[in-house]
Design an enzyme around this catalytic site. Structure first.
Site, PDB file in Angstrom:
ATOM      1  N   ALA A  67       0.844  -1.171  -0.057  1.00  0.00           N
ATOM      2  CA  ALA A  67       0.099   0.043   0.061  1.00  0.00           C
ATOM      3  C   ALA A  67       1.071   1.044  -0.005  1.00  0.00           C
ATOM      4  CB  ALA A  67      -0.934   0.209   1.230  1.00  0.00           C
ATOM      5  N   GLU A 129       4.118  -5.549   7.038  1.00  0.00           N
ATOM      6  CA  GLU A 129       3.360  -4.554   7.547  1.00  0.00           C
ATOM      7  C   GLU A 129       3.720  -4.279   9.309  1.00  0.00           C
ATOM      8  OE1 GLU A 129       0.949  -5.922   4.122  1.00  0.00           O
ATOM      9  OE2 GLU A 129       2.496  -6.544   5.585  1.00  0.00           O
TER      10      GLU A 129
HETATM   11  N1  T1G Z   1       4.805   3.616   0.187  1.00  0.00           N
HETATM   12  C1  T1G Z   1       5.240   4.677  -0.417  1.00  0.00           C
HETATM   13  N2  T1G Z   1       6.240   4.856  -0.937  1.00  0.00           N
HETATM   14  C2  T1G Z   1       7.345   3.810  -0.696  1.00  0.00           C
HETATM   15  C3  T1G Z   1       6.622   2.664  -0.495  1.00  0.00           C
HETATM   16  C4  T1G Z   1       5.315   2.421   0.012  1.00  0.00           C
HETATM   17  N3  T1G Z   1       4.921   1.175   0.194  1.00  0.00           N
HETATM   18  N4  T1G Z   1       7.859   1.538  -0.667  1.00  0.00           N
HETATM   19  C5  T1G Z   1       9.039   2.760  -0.871  1.00  0.00           C
HETATM   20  N5  T1G Z   1       8.666   3.746  -1.021  1.00  0.00           N
HETATM   21  C6  T1G Z   1       9.449   4.794  -1.462  1.00  0.00           C
HETATM   22  C7  T1G Z   1      10.646   5.385  -0.443  1.00  0.00           C
HETATM   23  O1  T1G Z   1      10.106   6.141   0.473  1.00  0.00           O
HETATM   24  C8  T1G Z   1      11.569   5.808  -1.442  1.00  0.00           C
HETATM   25  O2  T1G Z   1      11.147   7.112  -1.567  1.00  0.00           O
HETATM   26  C9  T1G Z   1      11.426   5.181  -2.511  1.00  0.00           C
HETATM   27  O3  T1G Z   1      10.063   4.617  -2.605  1.00  0.00           O
HETATM   28  C10 T1G Z   1      12.468   4.105  -2.780  1.00  0.00           C
HETATM   29  O4  T1G Z   1      12.438   3.315  -1.699  1.00  0.00           O
HETATM   30  C11 T1G Z   1      -2.761  -2.994   3.210  1.00  0.00           C
HETATM   31  C12 T1G Z   1      -1.253  -1.853   4.934  1.00  0.00           C
HETATM   32  C13 T1G Z   1      10.523  -1.960  -1.651  1.00  0.00           C
HETATM   33  C14 T1G Z   1      12.122  -3.139  -0.337  1.00  0.00           C
HETATM   34  O5  T1G Z   1       6.440  -2.081   4.145  1.00  0.00           O
HETATM   35  O6  T1G Z   1      10.645  -1.974   2.064  1.00  0.00           O
HETATM   36  O7  T1G Z   1       1.007  -2.789   2.182  1.00  0.00           O
HETATM   37  O8  T1G Z   1      13.010   8.223  -0.693  1.00  0.00           O
HETATM   38  O9  T1G Z   1      14.694   3.639  -0.665  1.00  0.00           O
HETATM   39  O10 T1G Z   1      16.001   0.429  -0.752  1.00  0.00           O
HETATM   40  O11 T1G Z   1      -1.467  -4.831   4.079  1.00  0.00           O
HETATM   41  O12 T1G Z   1      11.101   0.519  -0.109  1.00  0.00           O
HETATM   42  O13 T1G Z   1      13.194   7.779  -2.736  1.00  0.00           O
HETATM   43  O14 T1G Z   1      11.563   9.735  -1.551  1.00  0.00           O
HETATM   44  O15 T1G Z   1      13.446   2.024   0.319  1.00  0.00           O
HETATM   45  O16 T1G Z   1      15.403  -0.376  -3.194  1.00  0.00           O
HETATM   46  C15 T1G Z   1       3.985  -2.415   3.123  1.00  0.00           C
HETATM   47  C16 T1G Z   1       8.093  -0.636   2.040  1.00  0.00           C
HETATM   48  C17 T1G Z   1       3.186  -1.325   3.102  1.00  0.00           C
HETATM   49  C18 T1G Z   1       7.603  -1.997   1.904  1.00  0.00           C
HETATM   50  C19 T1G Z   1      12.729  -0.980  -1.730  1.00  0.00           C
HETATM   51  N6  T1G Z   1       5.081  -2.708   2.347  1.00  0.00           N
HETATM   52  N7  T1G Z   1       9.373  -0.586   0.902  1.00  0.00           N
HETATM   53  O17 T1G Z   1      13.889  -0.760  -1.287  1.00  0.00           O
HETATM   54  O18 T1G Z   1      14.372   1.776  -2.002  1.00  0.00           O
HETATM   55  S1  T1G Z   1       1.862  -1.264   4.141  1.00  0.00           S
HETATM   56  C20 T1G Z   1       6.035  -2.153   2.797  1.00  0.00           C
HETATM   57  C21 T1G Z   1      10.430  -1.274   1.217  1.00  0.00           C
HETATM   58  C22 T1G Z   1       0.761  -2.421   3.215  1.00  0.00           C
HETATM   59  C23 T1G Z   1      -1.369  -3.504   3.182  1.00  0.00           C
HETATM   60  C24 T1G Z   1      -0.620  -2.773   4.181  1.00  0.00           C
HETATM   61  C25 T1G Z   1      11.522  -0.837   0.309  1.00  0.00           C
HETATM   62  C26 T1G Z   1      11.755  -1.811  -1.031  1.00  0.00           C
HETATM   63  P1  T1G Z   1      12.218   8.405  -1.575  1.00  0.00           P
HETATM   64  P2  T1G Z   1      13.854   2.775  -0.993  1.00  0.00           P
HETATM   65  P3  T1G Z   1      15.073   0.197  -1.869  1.00  0.00           P
END
Ligand code: T1G
Length: 719
Positions: A67, A129
């Site tokens: 998300a 999450e």
């Molecule tokens: N939402 C918004 N922005 C995100 C994002 C996300 N899910 N994931 C990454 N970004 C942005 C991040 O802030 C950065 O921005 C850029 O993308 C690159 O990320 C309903 C409730 C995928 C392993 O927890 O773990 O789903 O700094 O530097 O090192 O059940 O990003 O460039 O402006 O981290 O290559 C669950 C979160 C959400 C995964 C990539 N998902 N992301 O790592 O790049 S809750 C997560 C990561 C959810 C549902 C629920 C990592 C990555 P900027 P980065 P990276």
């Protein structure tokens, strides 16, 4: 007025197959435009008679990263996620998720509503999450247990750690791995299924849940895991409750309803905001506000480490774990042998614990080579000096490195508080000198303080920050000032802990109060772990007078109580155990020193202990922010969570202060000023922000800063 939707889905067809590609760079979160695109194009494909199958994939290096985290707490635009996923789950035509990269959180949940899942061998899948104070709220808690069983699913959701494609195939999360072109393999896979009358829906797979009914150990083990690894966190309990519902409810949608209720409770819990603050805080900390994003990096193909002790060995492991060959230099053959032995033992422990294979160990050990000669460092791109804290010795080493290494090599020091400019001044390349303050054990602790000298170039800083990212460290920039960020803030915290001891609280009360607040370890257990005699011996050697707050520790050392190393310090330890047992025999020493220093001992509440220690961190943090030693308050939160055991679910000391309200913080400090007016004088920035009903954020700009920074000017408790 609806805002412009964020992200999109590209729709193409290949014969009788529609391909929906999520396109929301860089990692394809399920933002409003993506949700709208999925909803629209699934129905378009279903209405198109020429289409018999649908493939869902992602553009670039990610499938779907979940998300859109930036939407939490905001009013989201476009269709909600459940609507989009329902379209996919109840598609009349089979849908295959072609997982081309990371499928995390809502990304994996999207794949779980598809009929089939195929990944590349580089794909990773997970439900992280819990790291955001949330739970998988788009069906993950109901569908994943149906696929891989509740026990495995709980492990995945409580750890928040993704798994590889290979493991996902073994566990049954995905149906196949594509070794060639993912889309072609996906089309072939789907063509074989198209003729089938029915296509599997995960929601219908109840066998593994029914099997688990009545098996209380599944939930009991999960609760034990959660209390061991996620002490104080709210979301893990919610996740376990969701899976309990999945096990016991026959009706899938009843379980989904429970999941939504528990998700909402996580969403409104203050821990969610704190943990998302840390998620974005870590990403912000990796950016240096006055260094352009496109600053060229110095290529790092080979590294060197000077010093094969605990820190040197751990730092070398970080380079090897990042695939960078590294030379470990020590002048003493015996030391070198012992140092290499410790590295090998550390890796062997990981093999024995199943955290790496023997093959992986052989690869990384193959990247680490010992040397006794500076000449061998001639072609390295970076060297990290990691010898004990002595300025003259470090300057001598930097002179040798300046001669021995090629002129482009970056020279870094792992000092935890010495003057980087003084170290740089003995070289002909001060622009290539920087501090890289790792935390012990360096191969485990995520924090890396990158210390910017007055001459450290943009290229040097940007390069070291990128190495920190390759090492999977939480890198934070500190300007060159005594104690940098972490240790400087720690001084006030430890000072208050020692004063509370002098004023009548006992070590276990102080430690228990701070551990119940969420600190991973109380200050007196920490001092026993580090060793009480380090400061005592240094003071004896330097004939330095013992400050008031070290008098008790020194008195304990006089009684041959050095801490865990000899099983007695502030606590007693049974042979070979690290469990702290109260030491009532010390209380006479505490009382005597309080009396000798005219300090009346009194009953002290746990809340006073927490407030004095934590607000000491906050006040020093405000001073650090005012001086610009840290770029932003979030950086200090990242430092304390990744280096000093501050509870992530409180968001770090500065975020915690913001949540309390800076006016309340000032109020409490004014109450304490009766005890020590000088110490509890609010930092000017804290007073200013409280007066403006504002919060900590970015550091004031250069011009706004009241004090000009210099190593000489700033003083931390006489250190
Ligand atoms: N939402 C918004 N922005 C995100 C994002 C996300 N899910 N994931 C990454 N970004 C942005 C991040 O802030 C950065 O921005 C850029 O993308 C690159 O990320 C309903 C409730 C995928 C392993 O927890 O773990 O789903 O700094 O530097 O090192 O059940 O990003 O460039 O402006 O981290 O290559 C669950 C979160 C959400 C995964 C990539 N998902 N992301 O790592 O790049 S809750 C997560 C990561 C959810 C549902 C629920 C990592 C990555 P900027 P980065 P990276």
């Amino acid at each position: 007025m609806t805002n412009e939707l964020k992200g999109k889905v590209n729709y193409t067809t290949k014969g009788n197959i529609a391909i929906l590609e999520v396109d929301n760079p860089p990692v394809n979160p399920l933002s409003s435009g993506v949700r709208a695109g999925l909803t629209e194009y699934i129905s378009k494909a279903n209405e198109d008679d020429s289409i018999e199958g649908i493939i869902l994939t992602g553009a670039g290096r990610s499938f779907i990263a979940g998300a859109d985290i930036s939407e939490f707490g905001q009013k989201p635009d476009g269709p909600d996620l459940h609507t989009a996923l329902r379209e996919i789950e109840f598609s009349k035509k089979p849908v295959l998720a072609a997982i081309n990269g990371t499928a995390l959180g809502g990304g994996l949940e999207t794949a779980l509503v598809c009929n089939y899942r195929m990944g590349t061998n580089k794909a990773i899948v997970g439900l992280p999450e819990v790291n955001l104070g949330l739970l998988p709220g788009a069906g993950g808690t109901q569908r994943l247990p149906r696929l891989i069983g509740p026990s495995q699913a709980l492990k995945m959701m409580l750890s928040g750690t993704p798994i590889s494609a290979k493991k996902a195939l073994q566990q049954g999360v995905i149906d196949a791995i594509s070794e060639n072109s993912l889309i072609d393999d996906a089309i072939m896979f789907l063509q074989e299924k198209i003729g089938q009358s029915e296509h599997p829906k995960v929601r219908d797979k109840n066998e593994k849940l029914i099997e688990a009914r009545g098996a209380d150990n599944v939930l009991a083990e999960a609760r034990a895991l959660a209390s061991k690894t996620r002490r104080g966190q709210f979301a893990p309990g919610q996740i376990i409750a969701c899976v309990e519902a999945a096990i016991n409810e026959d009706d899938f949608d009843v379980g989904m309803k429970k999941e939504s209720e528990y998700f909402l409770e996580c969403l409104i819990n203050p821990q969610r905001e704190a943990m998302i603050h840390i998620f974005f805080g870590e990403r912000a900390a990796s950016k240096i506000s006055d260094i352009p994003k496109e600053t060229p990096l110095h290529p790092i193909q080979k590294a060197g480490v000077v010093g094969s002790g605990t820190m040197g060995g751990g730092i070398a492991m970080n380079f090897a774990n990042s695939g960078i060959p590294v030379l470990v230099l020590d002048q003493d053959e015996k030391n070198l042998e012992r140092g290499m032995g410790v590295i090998d033992k550390n890796y062997q422990m990981m093999v024995e614990r199943g955290r790496m294979t023997q093959e992986q160990k052989d690869i990384v050990m193959g990247l680490i080579s010992p040397t006794l000669s500076y000449e061998d460092l001639a072609d390295v791109d970076i060297v990290v000096e990691a010898v004990y804290e002595n300025l003259e010795l470090k300057q001598e080493i930097f002179r040798s490195l300046d001669e021995a290494t090629n002129e482009n090599a970056i020279l870094a020091s792992n000092t935890s508080g010495l003057d980087i400019d003084a170290i740089a001044s003995v070289t002909n390349r001060p622009e290539k000198v920087v501090g890289t303050h790792f935390f012990s054990p360096a191969n485990i602790m995520r924090l890396l303080e990158v210390v910017r000298g007055q001459d450290s170039s943009d290229e040097t800083m940007a390069t070291v920050m990128s190495i920190g990212k390759r090492m999977k460290k939480a890198s934070v920039v500190s300007l060159n000032a005594p104690g940098f960020i972490g240790n400087r803030m720690l001084y006030g915290y430890t000072y208050q802990a020692n004063m509370l001891l002098l004023e009548g609280a006992l070590p276990n009360q102080i430690d228990n109060a701070l551990e119940s607040f969420g600190m991973s370890m109380g200050p007196f257990r920490m001092m026993d772990l580090v060793g009480l005699d380090l400061g005592w011996r240094a003071r004896k050697l330097g004939n330095i007078e013992t400050p008031l707050t070290n008098k008790i520790a020194d008195a304990l050392c006089e009684q041959d109580r050095f801490g865990q190393k000899n099983s007695k310090g502030f606590y007693n330890y049974s042979e070979g155990s690290r469990a702290p047992n109260p030491a009532p025999e010390n209380e006479d020493i505490y009382k005597e020193i309080s009396d000798n220093n005219n300090i009346a001992r009194r009953e002290i509440s746990d809340q006073e202990i927490i407030d004095r220690c934590i607000l000491a961190l906050v006040n020093e943090g405000a001073q650090i922010l005012e001086e610009g030693v840290a770029q932003r308050s979030g950086d200090m939160d990242i430092v304390y969570i990744n280096g000093y055991g501050f509870p992530i679910w409180r968001g770090g000391p500065m975020f915690y202060a913001n949540q309390q309200g800076l006016d309340k913080v000032i109020e409490k400090m004014n109450n304490f000023s009766k005890l020590d007016e000088e110490f509890w004088k609010p930092a000017p920035l804290l007073q200013k922000l409280a007066d403006e009903s504002s919060v900590f954020g970015e550091a004031p700009t250069q011009n706004e800063r009241a004090t000009k920074l210099s190593f000489k000017k700033t003083n931390i408790g006489g250190v």
